[in-house]
Design a protein around this motif. Structure first.
Motif, short mmCIF file in Angstrom:
data_model
loop_
_atom_site.label_atom_id
_atom_site.label_comp_id
_atom_site.label_asym_id
_atom_site.label_seq_id
_atom_site.Cartn_x
_atom_site.Cartn_y
_atom_site.Cartn_z
N UNK A 58 0.90 -7.57 4.48
CA UNK A 58 1.30 -6.25 4.01
C UNK A 58 1.29 -5.22 5.12
N UNK A 93 4.55 -5.49 6.72
CA UNK A 93 5.62 -4.87 5.92
C UNK A 93 5.63 -3.36 6.17
N UNK A 148 8.59 -0.94 7.84
CA UNK A 148 9.16 0.24 7.18
C UNK A 148 8.97 1.47 8.04
N UNK A 165 11.94 4.13 9.69
CA UNK A 165 12.01 5.57 9.44
C UNK A 165 11.61 6.36 10.68
N UNK A 177 -1.83 -11.18 -5.81
CA UNK A 177 -1.35 -9.96 -5.18
C UNK A 177 0.08 -9.66 -5.58
N UNK A 226 0.97 -5.83 -5.56
CA UNK A 226 1.14 -5.30 -4.20
C UNK A 226 2.44 -5.77 -3.59
N UNK A 227 2.84 -6.99 -3.88
CA UNK A 227 4.10 -7.53 -3.37
C UNK A 227 5.28 -6.72 -3.88
N UNK A 278 5.36 -3.42 -2.24
CA UNK A 278 5.86 -3.53 -0.87
C UNK A 278 7.37 -3.59 -0.84
N UNK A 337 8.64 -0.22 -1.23
CA UNK A 337 8.45 0.53 0.02
C UNK A 337 9.57 0.25 1.00
N UNK A 338 9.95 -1.04 1.08
CA UNK A 338 11.01 -1.39 2.03
C UNK A 338 12.33 -0.76 1.62
N UNK A 390 12.21 2.86 2.54
CA UNK A 390 12.38 3.06 3.98
C UNK A 390 13.84 2.87 4.39
#
Lengths: 100, 359, 177
Positions: free
Chosen positions: A64, A67, A71, A75, C137, C140-141, C144, C147-148, C151
């Protein structure tokens, strides 16, 4: 057999080198690279602890962190390019004021 | 004794790499000549003649090789490249100019270390597996080496200190990282089917049916991606000989240029090997079952493997000299808009099928 | 055993030397090259700790994608070198002293707390990691992946927003003239 404290000391030293780099350098891209150094130091200590406890949770945490680093790279570099095109320089000392 | 076996393995694999890239160079020259309806290089070594009777057979073979163009390509080009003046353009760092061919070639050579070239065998009591590094995640290691080989290109473009080579280098790097996405998704699809990342296990699980029967679209996609990754074939705009002078090669001459060439041909061989391992069953022949564990079966398996690899190398070279090249925007739109959704769709379909079938 | 120790000390020397190179070199591209060496050294440390999947992920994601992006930006912006004399100022010396003292204060703590415990061998192969990732998890995966996507959209918006704003500035400039 390499003791775990050796891995932790390596992680500490790498983290502090990265922190020194963030404080010292003025070029925004090099500051970004030193942040990546700090993240890698944390990754080393996560994997060392996962080996110590016999658990794979530490390696998931590393996953994580990677990851988040990817990201942040996308940005952050886009922001740096926007900064550069507005002010023709990437030195962090030139962005002290909030308006141009 | 273990170290001795390791050294022998490394020596043999290094010879295989050199042999494959030399063979690809020769096939490129002579094959392109035949495709373009000309003769190609056939002068060097073709005039050897002697009156002594004992030396006649040797000179006969040298003449045959000379007429086929082997001596010209392998010997004369190498000597010429070694003896050329080695200059570094002013204004760039000497270190980076010399580092770039090294970084273009090293990942490709490293990726050969996880490839099994033949089945296991026992020889004089030692159980030998013809693979230098038996890592669990072999496929991922090859993918990682493909990722790192972007640096050689980008650095070569930068070290040229002019806008043309920088543009060519950045274009090449952008092309390579765009096609890595489709390659990753295709590799994940094949990993889903085989259930393991280890290259040896992947070949072993193709005993009955080759991989290409299960996933023909993935084979097509990986073939196209392989040609795009090595900047070969219709995707060779970065090194286009008729535009951009020579792209990111512009400021290189002599042995450094030859290093780039050798790395490119080694990468062609690497992708041929990857295609063979994933899709064509490695060293398994379709209907014949060989007895395992003897050195004879290992040798036969190795020859079958090399035959399939050579087939793919020749196919890539023939396609390069047949098709016209893409424009850069066509290239990028092919990578992002066609291959990426197609391989993603393929992956989802394969995963759904595996869940449904339950095996 | 000795081989492992020698390998570890060699690798840590390499990592620390190239990390110092990232911080010290005034030229941005040399810093980037040193960062690549550091990242591959860290991948080798992961291999020593039996985390095989993470080795490949580290090289693919960090050294193969993130640093390529940084290299692109550095090459396109065509930066001038910083001067070494500018690096030494009151702020930087204070920072170095503070961090070094913090580091040295932590060494005995670390060595005392983890004397030399034996490792329990855990093999970080893809199958076990995948089972954890999609089991314990999973939430959380999914976060994530959000999040990607965020971004991705952010980077596209930052790249495009500039173009429209510069176009407006030019039009405003030519309109006032």
């Amino acid at each position: 057999m390499v003791p775990i404290s050796a891995y932790l000391i390596l992680s500490f030293v790498l983290f502090s080198i990265g922190a020194i780099g963030v404080l010292v350098r003025k070029n925004a891209i090099v500051v970004f690279m030193c942040i990546e150094l700090m993240l890698n130091a944390v990754n080393i200590s996560f994997v060392a602890f996962s080996q110590l406890h016999g658990n794979l949770d530490g390696q998931i945490a590393v996953f994580f962190v990677m990851v988040v680093a990817a990201a942040e790279a996308a940005v952050g570099l886009a922001i740096i390019i926007a900064m550069f095109r507005n002010a023709e320089t990437t030195e962090t000392t030139d962005f002290g004021e909030l308006k141009f | 004794m273990e170290f001795f076996i390791l050294f022998v393995k490394v020596f043999i694999v290094f010879n295989i790499i050199m042999g494959l890239s030399s063979m690809c160079t020769w096939i490129e020259r002579k094959g392109s000549a035949l495709i373009q309806d000309r003769i190609g290089a056939n002068r060097a070594g073709s005039y050897f003649y002697t009156d002594k009777l004992l030396l006649k057979p040797i000179f006969f073979f040298v003449r045959i090789f000379g007429i086929l163009g082997v001596i010209n390509t392998l010997v004369c080009d190498a000597v010429k490249a070694l003896l050329k003046e080695d200059y570094v353009p002013s204004g760039t760092s000497n270190f980076m100019h010399c580092l770039a061919p090294f970084m273009a070639v090293l990942p490709v050579f490293l990726a050969f270390s996880v490839i099994p070239f033949a089945p296991d065998f026992t020889l004089a009591g030692y159980y030998i597996r013809p693979q230098i590094a038996t890592v669990n995640a072999g496929v991922l290691f090859i993918f990682a080496m493909g990722s790192v080989s972007v640096y050689g290109v980008a650095l070569a473009g930068w070290a040229g200190n002019n806008k043309f080579s920088l543009l060519g280098g950045l274009r090449a790097a952008a092309q390579m990282i765009s096609y890595e996405l489709a390659m990753g998704l295709t590799l994940v699809t094949m990993i889903l089917i085989y259930g393991t990342l280890d290259l040896y296990e992947i070949i072993e699980s193709q005993k009955k049916y080759w991989g290409i029967i299960f996933q023909f679209p993935a084979f097509i996609v990986l073939f196209i991606v392989g040609m795009a990754e090595t900047k070969r074939g219709p995707f060779d705009l970065p090194e286009a000989e008729s535009e951009l002078v020579a792209g990111y090669f512009t400021e290189y001459s002599g042995m450094k240029f030859l290093l780039f060439w050798m790395g490119e041909f080694a990468e062609i061989a690497l992708f041929a090997i990857l295609l063979t391992i994933l899709f064509l069953g490695g060293w398994h022949l379709p209907f014949i079952e060989l007895p395992e564990g003897t050195w004879l079966s290992a040798l036969i398996g190795h020859l079958v493997f090399m035959g399939k690899v050579v087939f793919f190398c020749v196919l890539q070279i023939v396609i390069r000299w047949t098709l016209p090249r893409f424009k850069f925007d066509q290239l990028m739109s092919l990578g992002w808009k066609v291959l990426l959704p197609f391989s993603l769709f393929n992956l989802v379909l394969t995963a759904a099928f595996i869940l449904w079938m339950g095996k | 055993m000795i081989f492992q120790q020698v390998l570890f000390y060699l690798l840590s020397f390499l990592i620390i030397a190239s990390a110092l190179g990232v911080v010290i070199f005034p030229c941005a591209i040399k810093s980037t090259l040193c960062l690549i060496v550091t990242l591959i050294g860290v991948a080798a440390i992961f291999a020593m700790l039996n985390a095989h999947f993470l080795v490949a992920t580290q090289v693919i994601v960090y050294a193969g994608a993130i640093v390529v992006l940084v290299l692109f930006v550095v090459m396109l912006l065509n930066l001038k070198k910083e001067k070494l004399r500018d690096l030494i100022s009151f702020r930087s010396i204070l920072g170095v002293i503070l961090l070094t003292s913090l580091l040295l204060a932590f060494f005995p703590l670390v060595i005392k707390h983890f004397p030399s415990e034996e490792f329990q061998y855990v093999h970080g192969n893809a199958e076990d990691l995948g089972r954890l990732l999609f089991g314990k998890f999973l939430f959380a995966f999914e976060i994530a992946s959000f999040l990607i996507i965020a971004a991705l959209l952010g980077a596209i918006a930052l790249a495009q927003g500039y173009k429209t704003s510069s176009l407006e500035k030019r039009e405003a400039g030519s309109g006032s003239n």
